[in-house]
Design a protein around this motif. Structure first.
Motif, mmCIF file in Angstrom:
data_model
loop_
_atom_site.group_PDB
_atom_site.id
_atom_site.type_symbol
_atom_site.label_atom_id
_atom_site.label_comp_id
_atom_site.label_asym_id
_atom_site.label_seq_id
_atom_site.Cartn_x
_atom_site.Cartn_y
_atom_site.Cartn_z
ATOM 1 N N GLN A 1 51.649 46.174 63.711
ATOM 2 C CA GLN A 1 50.302 45.665 63.923
ATOM 3 C C GLN A 1 49.983 44.584 62.894
ATOM 4 O O GLN A 1 49.386 43.557 63.222
ATOM 5 C CB GLN A 1 49.314 46.839 63.833
ATOM 6 N N GLY B 1 43.868 41.263 74.742
ATOM 7 C CA GLY B 1 45.141 41.945 74.616
ATOM 8 C C GLY B 1 46.289 40.956 74.443
ATOM 9 O O GLY B 1 46.157 39.761 74.717
ATOM 10 N N ALA B 2 47.423 41.470 73.973
ATOM 11 C CA ALA B 2 48.561 40.612 73.681
ATOM 12 C C ALA B 2 49.027 39.833 74.909
ATOM 13 O O ALA B 2 49.351 38.646 74.835
ATOM 14 C CB ALA B 2 49.700 41.454 73.128
ATOM 15 N N GLN B 3 49.033 40.502 76.040
ATOM 16 C CA GLN B 3 49.544 39.853 77.256
ATOM 17 C C GLN B 3 48.636 38.695 77.691
ATOM 18 O O GLN B 3 49.097 37.573 77.904
ATOM 19 C CB GLN B 3 49.656 40.894 78.364
ATOM 20 N N ILE C 1 54.085 44.563 72.640
ATOM 21 C CA ILE C 1 53.565 45.570 73.566
ATOM 22 C C ILE C 1 54.507 46.762 73.641
ATOM 23 O O ILE C 1 54.081 47.923 73.603
ATOM 24 C CB ILE C 1 53.338 44.939 74.952
ATOM 25 N N ARG D 1 54.125 48.701 70.358
ATOM 26 C CA ARG D 1 52.829 49.321 70.060
ATOM 27 C C ARG D 1 52.389 50.279 71.161
ATOM 28 O O ARG D 1 51.845 51.333 70.901
ATOM 29 C CB ARG D 1 51.758 48.251 69.859
ATOM 30 N N TYR D 2 52.634 49.884 72.400
ATOM 31 C CA TYR D 2 52.122 50.703 73.503
ATOM 32 C C TYR D 2 53.232 51.426 74.248
ATOM 33 O O TYR D 2 52.973 52.344 75.003
ATOM 34 C CB TYR D 2 51.311 49.850 74.476
ATOM 35 N N GLY D 3 54.456 50.974 74.039
ATOM 36 C CA GLY D 3 55.552 51.565 74.792
ATOM 37 C C GLY D 3 56.235 52.684 74.040
ATOM 38 O O GLY D 3 55.782 53.125 72.981
ATOM 39 N N ALA D 4 57.344 53.115 74.601
ATOM 40 C CA ALA D 4 58.067 54.236 74.016
ATOM 41 C C ALA D 4 59.088 53.756 72.982
ATOM 42 O O ALA D 4 59.739 54.562 72.336
ATOM 43 C CB ALA D 4 58.765 55.018 75.118
#
Lengths: 305, 646
Positions: free
Chosen positions: B572, B594-596, B621, B624-627
């Motif tokens: 981050q 958002g990043a996208q 992404i 931070r948001y994925g696995a």
């Protein structure tokens, strides 16, 4: 994402012109196992959308036209005495279908409305002491005219909450309208539509939605949104925990439609208007704003953590 | 500026100035209310604020009014009035946030001025409530988006956070002696004993339930009928009024104690006179004071702030056994040619050849047998007041009995004088102290008997023993309706009410002792008891400053810990650095973006960056948001983000 889901979207877009966002939101709703409320003026394609979705997804379709004299039995079904075998026999109502279009739901009396809404909530109906499960998947698209029209019973807030999303169709843009006017009659096309998906496939997709990852960072974001609605002065009430859950599952479905296995803040922002629109109410100086502005301001007010 | 903020400011100002209404001139109060209502109406209707010339006119007129009213624009009254008018006038030019700030600061300041007039517990509580409203409005001004409830919560937290600082300042701030602002006229005016006594003066005083003083006995308290609190001693009688006469301080009193000493401490309410009340007869007192020849204890200056002193008295005594001849003469003074019947009566007692003690007994039994009544509302008396009382009306309050008795004694050639003061008091069993009220004011007599010196004789005790044994209410059971609430209550209160009352009095007593009475000595004693050795101004200043910084530091640490806990992780942090880098290049990311979305927007604006940014956003992404959690991916992202050149 499965090829068939793509085909579903493609086919729907060919019939409902210029409304890709609404189609995606309706599918999101379906995948998140929620129900959809479409609120707009008559004649903007609410019924067509429901019909197209049902046909494309290969779901049994039933339409219930809500009127002021509609009774719960008209929705749920009724037991009739059969002379031949001297027994009461249950005649299922239109609710026993996979996709229900509850047309103009706010024209019926609250009694009839609540029969539908209870069935939506429970996924089953109890008639004369017997509980009967509704088919799966079970998806309700209710339409309602804006409540200021004469002769309507607007749904109370507690019942609005049963719908995962409330969306508006809106007028088509010029190009879409031209296509509509110059093209073939929509009803004829619908009659010719072929299902693009098995209902078992749809159930599997609904399962996959649950597996979409929501990372701690994303949950932080959703909580920040909820907290903001509870603390800011402009809302009559903050969003409930149920609204938070709805927001999360809708965002998961949206991510799945976008072929991702994790939710990102953009997903939340995409479904936010549909999910919170009917759950948030502005007060005081802000009540004159329309809800679209309200939700846009909500998005802009909450920083992504 | 939102309407709700303006209403909040109006409420703050109203709460701040409301307590002043009781002592401001009527025109000021009504002008203030008018301006408040006017502003409320303008806010409600959305009309424009008044023109500048009109405000100027009102300001000048108000200044003129104050000048005429107080002959000054300075001084406490005038300054407070000026502040009241200015703060309400400011409301009428409330346009920008800056004006609101001025109003809030003024409100905070004016809150303090209320303590010029009252320092009681209810006032303090009211001021805290007012402050809470002001702070809530303040928060509203700075954070208009926060709803009322969290706003109130924040205000409460702020006020709670202020408590440790308040305590430090209260305990350590150097104290100034004397009443607030040290002006004699600031002492709280109150009724009390006078150095004159005429029929009716004490019965009028007994209608007040104001507290005269409170007493803590070191050991067992004496019997109630021994609790004679000595005040002014009156020698001279002009036929209707008793006065001290010519006072002589040069002759020292002589005193033989017969009894064990009683030690006690008195917390005296200000009464603007020099008397310090002590039990008969005083021996020692802890504050600078002089003992007069007739055993009055006089302070060096009038008591115009609450005063606490320790004293020691002897309840059994021989006082001034050898009395100077001229003092005996003073104690035999009679107004000429008045009250012949009383003179006659005294002469008959003496005529039997009785000795002094027998005459005293005769007089007391006369009062006892002739149907005298003790009453709060005695009938008026004529020129021969004593005669009228003794032979006609036969109804009186303690001053009538004391006065008549002393007159009779003098007529019988027994030296006598009137002593006024307080008798009895109410025991507060919750706080274990006695409350002596104005309604306990009393007058009694002293006669000089050879060999015994001055002996206390209380004729009231003969007529209405209940007055001395219990209290006034018990002595006048049919007239209690006329008595003040507090004095009346004593006779027969329900338990809960009595408890409530005594608890409240105890609270007030402690408040007086520890909050208002926290003076230099108490501060010194308190700090010593805490183990502080060298108590100097410098040390106190050092401790005070470091204490304040310590508290602030602790709060800061707490808040910073909160911040650190939310410190973004490495990914981050790298992302935020990247965003700052892009912001410098003129492509700032909105906080909600958002990043996208951001990468798409930048790609549109700067196509040459598109590929890099899409890659970075996708990696971010995923992390931070994925696995994706592996170190390798993280390192790669950090490197690429750092390597980005714009």
């Amino acid at each position: 994402m499965s090829q068939s889901l793509n085909n579903v979207i493609k086919q729907a877009e060919q019939i409902i012109l210029g409304k890709p966002q609404q189609i995606r939101l309706a599918l999101t709703c379906l995948l998140a196992r929620g129900h959809l409320l479409i609120e707009d003026l008559p004649g903007v394609g609410k019924t067509t959308l429901a019909h197209v979705l049902a046909c494309t997804l290969g779901l049994q379709f039933q339409r219930i036209q809500f009127t002021s004299d509609l009774l719960p039995a008209d929705i749920l079904g009724v037991s009739v005495y059969q002379r031949d075998n001297e027994k009461f026999e249950f005649h299922p109502g239109p609710i026993f279908a996979q996709m229900i279009l509850a047309d103009e739901v706010n024209r019926a009396t609250p009694k009839a409305q609540s029969a539908l809404l209870e069935a939506m909530e429970e996924q089953q109906v109890t008639i004369e002491g017997t509980t009967r499960a509704l088919p799966a998947p079970f998806f309700v698209i209710a339409t309602q005219n804006p409540s200021y029209q004469v002769g309507t019973f607007p749904l109370p807030e507690s019942q609005l909450d049963r719908f995962l999303m409330r969306i508006q169709m809106g007028y088509p843009d010029a190009q879409a309208e031209r296509g509509l006017l110059s093209g073939v009659d929509r009803r004829e096309i619908i009659a010719r539509l072929s299902p693009q998906m098995e209902s078992t496939e749809l159930l599997a997709l609904q399962q996959r939605v649950k597996a979409v990852l929501a990372s701690p960072a994303l949950l932080d974001y959703i909580q920040a949104i909820l907290r903001h609605t509870r603390e800011a002065a402009r809302y009559a009430h903050g969003l409930s925990p149920r609204a938070g859950l709805a927001l999360l599952s809708a965002a998961r479905a949206w991510a799945l439609l976008d072929e991702r296995d994790a939710v990102i803040p953009e997903d939340v922002q995409a479904v936010l208007p549909g999910v919170v629109n009917h759950r948030l109410q502005a007060i005081g100086e802000y009540s004159k704003q329309n809800n679209g502005t309200l939700v846009r301001e909500l998005i802009e007010a909450v920083a992504i953590p | 500026m939102s309407k709700s903020l303006i209403y909040g400011l109006l409420l703050s100002v109203l709460m701040v100035i409301a307590p002043h209404a009781s002592h401001l001139p009527l025109w000021v109060s009504s002008l203030c209310v008018t301006m408040l209502l006017w502003r409320a109406y303008l806010t409600f209707s959305g009309n424009a604020l008044p023109k500048r010339w009109l405000l100027t006119l009102i300001t000048v007129a108000s200044l003129g009014g104050i000048a005429v009213n107080f002959y000054a624009l300075f001084g406490r009254e005038a300054a407070v009035t000026l502040l009241m008018l200015m703060v309400t006038l400011k409301l009428l030019e409330l346009r920008a946030a800056r004006d609101a700030m001025v109003l809030i600061y003024m409100s905070c300041f004016i809150v303090i001025t209320n303590f010029f007039y009252s320092q009681s517990i209810p006032t303090a509580l009211y001021m805290i409530a007012t402050l809470a409203v002001v702070v809530t409005t303040w928060i509203h001004l700075h954070a208009p988006n926060i709803a009322l409830k969290p706003r109130l919560r924040t205000a409460a937290i702020l006020l709670l956070q202020a408590i440790p600082l308040t305590l430090i300042l209260f305990v350590l701030f150097p104290r100034i002696q004397g009443p607030l602002w040290g002006l004699p006229q600031d002492a709280f005016a109150s009724s009390g004993l006078d150095d004159k006594m005429a029929p009716g003066s004490l019965s009028r005083l007994s209608l007040s339930d104001a507290v005269a003083f409170r007493v803590n006995y070191a050991d067992k308290p004496p019997a109630r009928d021994q609790m004679y609190w000595r005040g002014p001693v009156l020698w001279h009688f002009d036929g209707s009024t008793w006065t001290p006469g010519r006072t002589i301080h040069s002759v020292a009193p002589q005193f033989t104690e017969l009894d064990k000493a009683v030690d006690y401490s008195v917390t005296l309410e200000p009464h603007n006179k020099t008397w310090l009340f002590t039990l008969d007869m005083p021996d020692k007192i802890s504050v600078p004071a002089s003992l007069t020849h007739d055993f009055q204890v006089l302070g060096k200056e009038p008591v115009n702030s609450r005063l606490r002193y320790e004293a020691r008295s002897h309840l059994g005594f021989h006082a001034n056994v050898r009395e100077a001849a001229w003092q005996i003469q003073r104690a035999l003074q009679l107004p000429p040619a008045l009250n012949p019947q009383a003179l006659q009566l005294a002469a008959t007692w003496r005529g039997d050849g009785a000795n002094d003690a027998a005459v005293v007994r005769n007089a007391l039994s006369y009062f006892n047998r002739q149907g005298f009544q003790y009453t709060l509302e005695p009938p008026p008396l004529g020129v021969n007041g004593i005669d009228d009382f003794l032979f006609t009306t036969k109804k009186g309050f303690c001053e009538h009995y004391a006065s008549a008795f002393v007159f009779l004694m003098r007529a019988a050639h027994i030296p006598a004088r009137v002593v006024t003061g307080y008798q009895g008091g109410e025991f507060n069993y919750i706080g274990n102290y006695y409350i002596v009220r104005q309604s306990d004011a009393h007058a009694w007599a002293e006669v000089w008997l050879s060999g015994q010196g001055w002996v206390r004789v209380d004729p009231t005790a003969v007529i209405a023993p209940a007055r001395v044994q219990t209290n006034v209410a018990a002595a006048v059971p049919n007239e209690t309706a006329a008595l003040p609430f507090m004095a009346r209550m004593v006779s027969n209160p329900p338990a809960w009410l009595s408890n409530l009352r005594l608890n409240w009095d105890m609270l007030a007593f402690r408040w007086n002792q520890w909050v208002l009475g926290y003076n230099t000595e108490r501060q010194f004693a308190f700090l010593t008891s805490l183990g502080m050795k060298a108590i100097t101004w410098q040390n106190m200043a050092i401790i005070m400053t470091s204490g304040i910084w310590l508290v602030i530091g602790l709060f800061a640490l707490f808040m910073l810990r909160h911040l650190f806990a939310r410190q973004p992780d490495k990914v981050q942090a790298a992302w935020l650095r990247l965003c700052r880098k892009l912001a410098k290049a003129g492509l700032p990311r909105a906080a909600h973006e958002g990043a996208q979305d951001y990468s798409i927007r930048i790609a549109a604006a700067r196509p040459e960056l598109a590929a890099t940014l899409h890659d970075l956003a996708a990696r971010y992404i995923a992390l931070r948001y994925g696995a994706v959690q592996d170190e390798q991916a993280q390192r790669e992202f950090l490197q690429r983000a750092a390597a980005l050149k714009i």
